[in-house]
Design a protein around this motif. Structure first.
Motif, PDB file in Angstrom:
ATOM      1  N   SER A  75      -7.437   7.400   7.346  1.00  0.00           N
ATOM      2  CA  SER A  75      -6.679   6.544   6.433  1.00  0.00           C
ATOM      3  C   SER A  75      -5.293   6.250   6.997  1.00  0.00           C
ATOM      4  CB  SER A  75      -6.562   7.205   5.063  1.00  0.00           C
ATOM      5  OG  SER A  75      -5.784   6.409   4.203  1.00  0.00           O
ATOM      6  N   LEU A  76      -4.623   7.275   7.491  1.00  0.00           N
ATOM      7  CA  LEU A  76      -3.302   7.068   8.085  1.00  0.00           C
ATOM      8  C   LEU A  76      -3.407   6.146   9.297  1.00  0.00           C
ATOM      9  CD1 LEU A  76      -0.280   7.638   8.157  1.00  0.00           C
ATOM     10  CD2 LEU A  76      -0.793   9.648   9.569  1.00  0.00           C
ATOM     11  N   VAL A 123       0.621   4.272   1.079  1.00  0.00           N
ATOM     12  CA  VAL A 123       0.728   5.030   2.336  1.00  0.00           C
ATOM     13  C   VAL A 123       1.649   4.292   3.308  1.00  0.00           C
ATOM     14  CG1 VAL A 123      -0.530   5.868   4.369  1.00  0.00           C
ATOM     15  CG2 VAL A 123      -1.472   6.225   2.073  1.00  0.00           C
ATOM     16  N   ARG A 124       1.555   2.975   3.362  1.00  0.00           N
ATOM     17  CA  ARG A 124       2.420   2.208   4.260  1.00  0.00           C
ATOM     18  C   ARG A 124       3.888   2.359   3.856  1.00  0.00           C
ATOM     19  NH1 ARG A 124      -0.933  -3.029   3.546  1.00  0.00           N
ATOM     20  NH2 ARG A 124      -2.933  -2.079   3.964  1.00  0.00           N
ATOM     21  N   ARG A 167       5.204   4.858   2.228  1.00  0.00           N
ATOM     22  CA  ARG A 167       5.632   6.221   2.520  1.00  0.00           C
ATOM     23  C   ARG A 167       5.919   6.395   4.015  1.00  0.00           C
ATOM     24  NH1 ARG A 167       8.880   9.701   1.711  1.00  0.00           N
ATOM     25  NH2 ARG A 167       8.280  11.868   1.936  1.00  0.00           N
ATOM     26  N   VAL A 168       5.085   5.809   4.863  1.00  0.00           N
ATOM     27  CA  VAL A 168       5.317   5.864   6.313  1.00  0.00           C
ATOM     28  C   VAL A 168       6.677   5.248   6.632  1.00  0.00           C
ATOM     29  CG1 VAL A 168       4.607   4.875   8.541  1.00  0.00           C
ATOM     30  CG2 VAL A 168       2.903   5.941   7.042  1.00  0.00           C
ATOM     31  N   VAL A 211      -2.723  12.573   3.790  1.00  0.00           N
ATOM     32  CA  VAL A 211      -3.951  11.774   3.706  1.00  0.00           C
ATOM     33  C   VAL A 211      -4.851  12.147   4.875  1.00  0.00           C
ATOM     34  CG1 VAL A 211      -2.874   9.832   2.507  1.00  0.00           C
ATOM     35  CG2 VAL A 211      -2.960   9.830   5.000  1.00  0.00           C
ATOM     36  N   ILE A 255       2.520  13.158   4.536  1.00  0.00           N
ATOM     37  CA  ILE A 255       1.867  12.252   3.592  1.00  0.00           C
ATOM     38  C   ILE A 255       0.638  12.890   2.954  1.00  0.00           C
ATOM     39  CG2 ILE A 255       0.752  10.004   3.341  1.00  0.00           C
ATOM     40  CD1 ILE A 255       2.582   9.025   5.612  1.00  0.00           C
ATOM     41  N   HIS A 271       0.858  -1.183   0.000  1.00  0.00           N
ATOM     42  CA  HIS A 271       0.000   0.000   0.000  1.00  0.00           C
ATOM     43  C   HIS A 271       0.894   1.233   0.000  1.00  0.00           C
ATOM     44  CE1 HIS A 271      -2.951   2.977   1.211  1.00  0.00           C
ATOM     45  NE2 HIS A 271      -3.883   2.097   0.924  1.00  0.00           N
ATOM     46  N   LEU A 292       1.120  12.846   9.184  1.00  0.00           N
ATOM     47  CA  LEU A 292      -0.035  13.391   8.460  1.00  0.00           C
ATOM     48  C   LEU A 292       0.384  14.545   7.546  1.00  0.00           C
ATOM     49  CD1 LEU A 292      -2.947  13.451  11.043  1.00  0.00           C
ATOM     50  CD2 LEU A 292      -2.983  12.383   8.784  1.00  0.00           C
ATOM     51  N   GLN A 299      -3.624   2.538   8.213  1.00  0.00           N
ATOM     52  CA  GLN A 299      -2.364   2.014   7.688  1.00  0.00           C
ATOM     53  C   GLN A 299      -1.330   1.827   8.806  1.00  0.00           C
ATOM     54  OE1 GLN A 299      -2.813   0.793   4.851  1.00  0.00           O
ATOM     55  NE2 GLN A 299      -4.697   1.948   4.525  1.00  0.00           N
TER      56      GLN A 299
END
Length: 140
Positions: free
Chosen positions: A49-50, A21-22, A24-25, A45, A43, A19, A40, A53
């Motif tokens: 959503s954050l 977002v994952r 990117r985290v 989002v 990213i 995913h 937050l 993830q």
């Protein structure tokens, strides 16, 4: 409880990582632990959503969280994640370099790729798909 084969465990790991977002985290956490508000902002989002993830990453054991007052701070649980992300970068670089070499070869030896790929199988009986919003008329 039956033992999960290693290949299946690896597939589940990659599925969990699958995913944006994952990923990117994890990239952000390579540099330092970060509070949720900073994640937050970086990213962009919605918080829910954050949160979803981060929960997936936390349950998998790849990230850990600690509470500092009212702030939750996330960190990578181990350095191997950084190595994995580095390996992914190297693999993508190799793949894209190979594609660039192929594109250069196509350009050097004939038609531009957009013409060469426009109708690869003219003898095909596959019907064309109408553009979105186009009326479709069926013969009766």
């Amino acid at each position: 409880m039956p033992r999960v084969p290693l290949y299946q465990a690896k597939a589940e790991l990659f599925r969990m990582l699958g995913h944006p977002v994952r990923i990117r985290v994890l990239e952000l956490l390579q540099d330092r632990p970060m509070p949720v508000r900073d994640l937050l902002a970086a990213i962009g989002v919605v918080p829910s959503s954050l949160s979803q993830q981060l929960a997936v990453l936390r349950r998998s054991g790849i990230v850990s969280s600690t509470r500092e007052g009212s702030t939750v701070v996330y960190a990578l649980a181990g350095g191997d994640v950084t190595e994995l992300l580095g390996a992914a970068r190297r693999i993508l670089t190799q793949v894209l370099t190979g594609q660039e070499e192929l594109l250069t070869e196509l350009r050097d030896h004939g038609e531009p790729p957009e013409k060469a790929c426009a109708k690869p199988f003219p003898e095909s009986n596959i019907p064309e798909i109408p553009a979105p919003g186009t009326a479709v008329h069926k013969d009766r």
